[in-house]
Every structure is written in C-alpha cells, then in structure tokens.
Design an enzyme around this catalytic site. Structure first.
Site, PDB file in Angstrom:
ATOM      1  N   CYS A 290       0.831  -1.208   0.000  1.00 41.56           N
ATOM      2  CA  CYS A 290       0.000   0.000   0.000  1.00 41.56           C
ATOM      3  C   CYS A 290       0.861   1.251   0.000  1.00 41.56           C
ATOM      4  CB  CYS A 290      -0.927   0.009   1.194  1.00 41.56           C
ATOM      5  SG  CYS A 290      -0.031   0.140   2.726  1.00 41.56           S
ATOM      6  N   GLU A 390      -5.538   2.124  -8.398  1.00 44.03           N
ATOM      7  CA  GLU A 390      -4.425   1.420  -7.754  1.00 44.03           C
ATOM      8  C   GLU A 390      -4.230   0.110  -8.514  1.00 44.03           C
ATOM      9  OE1 GLU A 390      -5.200  -0.484  -3.937  1.00 44.03           O
ATOM     10  OE2 GLU A 390      -3.247   0.173  -3.216  1.00 44.03           O
TER      11      GLU A 390
HETATM   12  P1  NAD Z   1      -9.494  -6.921   0.057  1.00 45.36           P
HETATM   13  O1  NAD Z   1     -10.242  -5.676   0.321  1.00 45.36           O
HETATM   14  O2  NAD Z   1      -9.860  -7.746  -1.093  1.00 45.36           O
HETATM   15  O3  NAD Z   1      -9.569  -7.886   1.334  1.00 45.36           O
HETATM   16  C1  NAD Z   1      -9.278  -7.408   2.636  1.00 45.36           C
HETATM   17  C2  NAD Z   1     -10.069  -8.229   3.652  1.00 45.36           C
HETATM   18  O4  NAD Z   1     -11.471  -7.983   3.467  1.00 45.36           O
HETATM   19  C3  NAD Z   1      -9.870  -9.735   3.532  1.00 45.36           C
HETATM   20  O5  NAD Z   1      -9.778 -10.280   4.831  1.00 45.36           O
HETATM   21  C4  NAD Z   1     -11.123 -10.205   2.821  1.00 45.36           C
HETATM   22  O6  NAD Z   1     -11.504 -11.509   3.168  1.00 45.36           O
HETATM   23  C5  NAD Z   1     -12.170  -9.214   3.280  1.00 45.36           C
HETATM   24  N1  NAD Z   1     -13.221  -8.993   2.284  1.00 45.36           N
HETATM   25  C6  NAD Z   1     -13.107  -9.093   0.935  1.00 45.36           C
HETATM   26  N2  NAD Z   1     -14.267  -8.775   0.331  1.00 45.36           N
HETATM   27  C7  NAD Z   1     -15.125  -8.460   1.317  1.00 45.36           C
HETATM   28  C8  NAD Z   1     -16.491  -8.021   1.329  1.00 45.36           C
HETATM   29  N3  NAD Z   1     -17.169  -7.847   0.204  1.00 45.36           N
HETATM   30  N4  NAD Z   1     -17.062  -7.768   2.512  1.00 45.36           N
HETATM   31  C9  NAD Z   1     -16.374  -7.925   3.668  1.00 45.36           C
HETATM   32  N5  NAD Z   1     -15.084  -8.339   3.712  1.00 45.36           N
HETATM   33  C10 NAD Z   1     -14.466  -8.597   2.555  1.00 45.36           C
HETATM   34  O7  NAD Z   1      -7.941  -6.481   0.000  1.00 45.36           O
HETATM   35  P2  NAD Z   1      -6.680  -7.350  -0.420  1.00 45.36           P
HETATM   36  O8  NAD Z   1      -6.707  -7.581  -1.883  1.00 45.36           O
HETATM   37  O9  NAD Z   1      -6.527  -8.519   0.501  1.00 45.36           O
HETATM   38  O10 NAD Z   1      -5.491  -6.340  -0.044  1.00 45.36           O
HETATM   39  C11 NAD Z   1      -4.964  -5.407  -0.957  1.00 45.36           C
HETATM   40  C12 NAD Z   1      -5.511  -4.028  -0.679  1.00 45.36           C
HETATM   41  O11 NAD Z   1      -5.201  -3.659   0.656  1.00 45.36           O
HETATM   42  C13 NAD Z   1      -4.870  -2.960  -1.551  1.00 45.36           C
HETATM   43  O12 NAD Z   1      -5.875  -2.098  -1.999  1.00 45.36           O
HETATM   44  C14 NAD Z   1      -3.924  -2.233  -0.607  1.00 45.36           C
HETATM   45  O13 NAD Z   1      -3.668  -0.894  -0.928  1.00 45.36           O
HETATM   46  C15 NAD Z   1      -4.684  -2.329   0.665  1.00 45.36           C
HETATM   47  N6  NAD Z   1      -3.813  -2.140   1.796  1.00 45.36           N
HETATM   48  C16 NAD Z   1      -3.881  -0.946   2.441  1.00 45.36           C
HETATM   49  C17 NAD Z   1      -3.025  -0.692   3.503  1.00 45.36           C
HETATM   50  C18 NAD Z   1      -3.075   0.625   4.197  1.00 45.36           C
HETATM   51  O14 NAD Z   1      -2.492   0.739   5.260  1.00 45.36           O
HETATM   52  N7  NAD Z   1      -3.741   1.630   3.656  1.00 45.36           N
HETATM   53  C19 NAD Z   1      -2.115  -1.658   3.920  1.00 45.36           C
HETATM   54  C20 NAD Z   1      -2.082  -2.875   3.231  1.00 45.36           C
HETATM   55  C21 NAD Z   1      -2.946  -3.108   2.176  1.00 45.36           C
END
Ligand code: NAD
Length: 505
Positions: A290, A390
């Site tokens: 991120c 992104e």
């Molecule tokens: P994601 O949003 O797909 O998943 C994150 C979590 O949410 C997972 O545990 C997943 O099971 C859950 N989830 C997925 N869909 C959901 C829904 N519809 N309803 C409820 N929960 C749901 O993210 P990812 O692909 O695992 O991670 C990558 C993203 O995380 C990137 O966008 C990155 O920028 C972001 N990120 C942000 C930071 C920060 O500090 N800003 C840090 C790390 C990652």
C-alpha cells in the site's frame, strides 16, 4: 501446545475459538495456492454462523476477567511474545513466503515490522497513562483513565499477513480488550502460526479468536452488537463498506484502504539514489504494497533520467521465494495477475508510452506462476485509468511537470493520500513539500516512509476512513475509552479536624 506446522503445512487451516484449535464444520473451503506454482498448499474454511457466534461469546466471556488483569502482567505476555516471534522469525517467514510468494528477505521484513509493533505493545503501561490536574477547583482534582472497550474485530489483507495482524491484536489485547481476527483467505497460514506463538506466550484462553472466511463472516461481525470496534486493512470498496456498516451499527472503526503513491524527483536530487529507490519502491514486493511508489513525478530536467531508470529496471526480475537472485515474487493470484495485465493493456490503449513491458514475463522452472515483469509507462496523464486506479502490481507511471508547485497540485488533486516522497538536495524544496502536500506519510529522500510503531501509520483522504490510526499512541486511543474522574475530598472529614495530625492506628 498445538503445533500445526510440525509436519509441514497443515492440509486444512483450523479456527481458534475459546482458546482451542478446532476444525471448522463448514462445507465451504477456500483453496490457498502457492502463487509461483498454483499448487494447493492448504484450505481455509468459511466459518459457520454458529462458529462466529461462539467466537464472539468466547471473546465476551474472556473480556470480563482480562480487562482486570494487571497492566504489567499484560505487558509481560507481550514481552514473551516478542521474544518468541524473534526466536521463530525465519520459520514464520518461510511459511509466509510459501503462501504469498514473497522473497525470503521480503517475508522476513514483513515479520520484522510486526515484531516492532509487539515491542511497542510491551510499553503499554506508559501508553495507557491518563492525565491529572490537581485543584481544578478548591479541594477538587480531576484525572483520567483509559479503559478497554470490550470485543474488538480485525480484518486483514493478503499483502502483509504477519505485519498487519500484528498491527492490531497485540495492542488491542494489551489495552485489555479481547479480539477476533479474520485474516485474508489468501494467506491464512502465517496468522495461524502467529497465534500459536501468542498462545505459547501465555495469553489466556479466549482473549484472541481466529475465524476464517470472507464477506459473510465479516458482515456477521460488523453488525454484531457485542463487537465494539473494527480495524480493517484492505481495498477501497471493501474499506468503504466496512466503515459504513460498522459506523452505521454505532461501532468505532478505523479502515485503511488503497493508495496511489507519488515520488517527486527534483532535478537537484542524487540521480543514482533516485534510480535505485524508484526500482525498489516501484517494483519491490511485486508492487503489492500500500506504500509502493506507483507514480514518479519528474520535475524539469530530471525527466532525462528515465532512460537510465529503464535500464536499471530491466535488470531485475521476479522469481520464486527461495531464489536469491529474484527481486520480487509473483502476484498473489492468477486473478490479481490478470487485473495487472489488463491495466497494462489499458495503458497502451489510452495512449501512454509503455517503455518497459512486463506482460509476457516468464520465469524458468515456474511456467504457472503469476508473474509480471517490471513495467514502466511514460507520457501518463491524470485522466488515464492507469493513473486513476491502484494497479497493485510492478507498474510505474511517469508524469513530467515543470515545477514543484505543479507536482504538489497534481498530487493534492489525487483522491488518495497514503504515502509520498520527494527526492531533492534542497532543504527549502523539502520543507515546502512536507508542508503543502495533502498526504499523511511523507518521505524526504526516503521512498517508502512507513513510520515506526512509536508513531502512527497515518494515511489520509481516500486511503483511510476513521480518525485514530494504527499503532503508536493513536491505536491505544482507538482501542480504549477515556474515563474522567472529578474528585473532591472535604477537609472537615479528616479525623480530628483539618489541622490535626492523623493518627492512623
Ligand atoms: P481486500 O479488500 O480484497 O480484502 C481485505 C479483507 O477484506 C480480507 O480479509 C477479505 O476476506 C475481506 N473482504 C473481501 N471482500 C469483502 C467483502 N465484500 N465484505 C467484507 N469483507 C471482505 O484487499 P486485499 O486484496 O486482501 O489487499 C490489498 C488491498 O489492501 C490494496 O488495496 C492495498 O492498498 C490495501 N492495503 C492498504 C493498507 C493501508 O495501510 N492503507 C495496507 C495494506 C494493504
């Protein structure tokens, strides 16, 4: 002590409820694959409604006694936990590398950044201190305490399966809360090992539960009346959903979401440093950070360095986690890789100049890996999809501008505000930049300015929903409630009267 990893990786990932590791009764299991080979290495359950309910009941019951455990005792568990994590650092990194595909060094870094937060949690007594003012009125003193909230819930993304769970549960629990962790379904093994070690550190039964699954399990907990606070890290659409749902159900929420991070390159910067740091911050971890730099804003003559940047980037390549020459690993899944490839195609269609194209990346010996090679676009404009989204892959967009003011205006118009950096030899430029830029984490000649845990992780704007950020003092505020006491003691109640020496016998 349960050791799920004694004979290699477990075939099925267990839940952790009421201090016991249990196999879910779910009929829905999600395969977890090695992203370099597509081999299924384990399966994660979608916990049943009853299992989620049991996790909440256990966390609630444990809170009744855990909140009254003396703060130094809680701190000592964190000290022991920090010791165990360090002892098992390489072993955790090996598990992490296998399920994420990260290179071993990168995997070790992921674990290390989490250990640093646990070290911070060892200092919980000082962090939880309240405030005191004597004599707010005659004979009246005012003081405050911080007290835990109850059951807290954390939802974590795939890209830092050690660091981000460790951003959450150690501090929440050190504050006296109990915690339910819902790790990413794409890499649930690392959190399993982290929690085994937490148990081994002496955490009492019920203070931490782990449930697995996706949307349904998250939604059950977001709307559960016993859950008091929600920490989320993940993508923008899910972050918005989690924040809206949690706050609509009157819960405290902190949601860290997506990013588009710019590096401003001034013409007076150290050219070799710029090139090395752009390669590391743009393509490292396959761009799945991120805080990755995904846009380089070249100011004035610094645009002349793009050819040398291309040469440096073309010398690195992805590879398997144990390949010592690999600069980074695969994308987490075929879907993630296809999404990145689609953006590269889109960039070409919308008129950006693809000077280095990683779409057809092949890694010898790993024909099925989710590989994307380093990719660079020049002539990018802010209306292009490759700029607005992104991409979360090893794709660097380059924009050229004439002045620092233009660079600042461009970045401040971008909806995201997670991280940014400026490379310059001028203190005056750096000072202007740090003051005027609307981004929460700023690096000056530092490409990925992730703050150490005594500060907080302070993304702004569309990169964060909430007000108190992760770790540092802000996390302690997030995981506690403040109680203010105004106390008056009457002089005339002193035995023998106000001017008498008290005889306590
Ligand atoms: P994601 O949003 O797909 O998943 C994150 C979590 O949410 C997972 O545990 C997943 O099971 C859950 N989830 C997925 N869909 C959901 C829904 N519809 N309803 C409820 N929960 C749901 O993210 P990812 O692909 O695992 O991670 C990558 C993203 O995380 C990137 O966008 C990155 O920028 C972001 N990120 C942000 C930071 C920060 O500090 N800003 C840090 C790390 C990652």
């Amino acid at each position: 002590m349960t050791q799920h990893f004694a004979n290699g990786l477990p075939k099925r990932v267990p839940l952790f409820i009421e201090g016991e590791w249990t196999q879910s009764e779910s009929s829905q299991w999600i395969p977890v694959t090695n992203p370099a080979t597509q081999e299924v290495i384990t399966e994660a359950p979608c916990a049943t409604e009853a299992e989620v309910e049991r996790a909440v009941a256990s966390a609630k019951a444990a809170f009744a006694s855990w909140k009254d455990v003396a703060v130094p005792v809680r701190a000592r568990i964190m000290l022991q936990y920090q010791h165990l994590l360090k002892q098992h650092h390489d072993e955790i990194a090996t598990i992490l590398a296998q399920e994420t595909g990260k290179t071993f060094d990168d995997a070790k870094g992921d674990v290390w950044r989490g250990i640093e937060v646990v070290e911070h949690a060892c200092n919980i007594a000082s962090l939880m201190m309240g405030e005191t003012v004597e004599n707010v009125a005659r004979t009246i003193d005012c003081y405050s305490y911080t007290q835990p909230l109850g059951v807290c819930f954390g939802i974590t993304p795939f890209n830092f399966p050690a660091m981000i769970p460790l951003w959450m549960f150690p501090l929440a629990i050190a504050c006296g809360n109990t915690f339910i962790l819902k790790p990413s379904e794409q890499d649930p093994l690392t959190p399993t090992r982290l929690v085994e070690l937490f148990e081994q550190a002496g955490a009492p039964k019920g203070v931490l539960q782990v449930i697995h699954g996706g949307k349904d399990q998250v939604n059950q907990l977001l709307t559960h009346p016993e859950v008091k606070a929600v920490s989320f890290v993940g993508s923008v659409p899910v972050g918005e959903h989690v924040y809206r749902t949690a706050t609509q159900h009157l819960k405290r929420a902190q949601c860290f979401a997506g990013a588009k991070n710019h590096m401003v390159v001034m013409p007076d910067a150290n050219k070799q440093q710029v090139i090395n740091n752009l390669v590391g911050a743009g393509f490292g971890a396959a761009g799945q950070r991120c805080m990755a730099i995904s846009v380089a804003v070249m100011v004035g003559e610094s645009k002349e360095w793009v050819d040398d940047l291309k040469i440096a980037a073309s010398k690195i390549r992805p590879g398997a986690w144990d390949d010592k020459d690999a600069a980074y690993g695969p994308q987490i899944s075929p879907q993630a890789r296809d999404r990145v490839l689609a953006f590269i195609e889109k960039g070409k269609q919308e008129g950006a100049n693809c000077i280095l194209d990683g779409s057809d990346c092949v890694v010898e010996g790993f024909p099925d890996g989710n590989w994307v090679g380093p990719t660079i676009f020049t002539d990018v404009t802010t209306d292009m999809e490759i700029y607005k989204n992104e991409i979360f892959g090893p794709v660097l967009c380059i924009i050229t501008v004439d002045t620092l003011d233009e660079a600042i205006a461009l970045i401040n118009a971008c909806p995201f505000g997670n991280g940014t950096s400026i490379f310059t030899a001028s203190g005056a430029c750096a000072r202007k930049y740090q003051h005027e830029i609307l981004v929460g984490q700023v690096g000056i000649n530092v490409p990925v300015p992730v703050p150490l845990p005594f500060f907080s992780f302070t993304g702004w704007r569309a990169s964060f929903y909430g007000d108190q950020h992760a770790y540092g003092k802000q996390a302690v505020r997030f995981y506690t409630e403040t109680k203010t006491v105004t106390a008056r003691w009457f002089d005339e109640d002193i035995p023998g009267g106000p001017n008498m020496t008290i005889n306590l016998k």
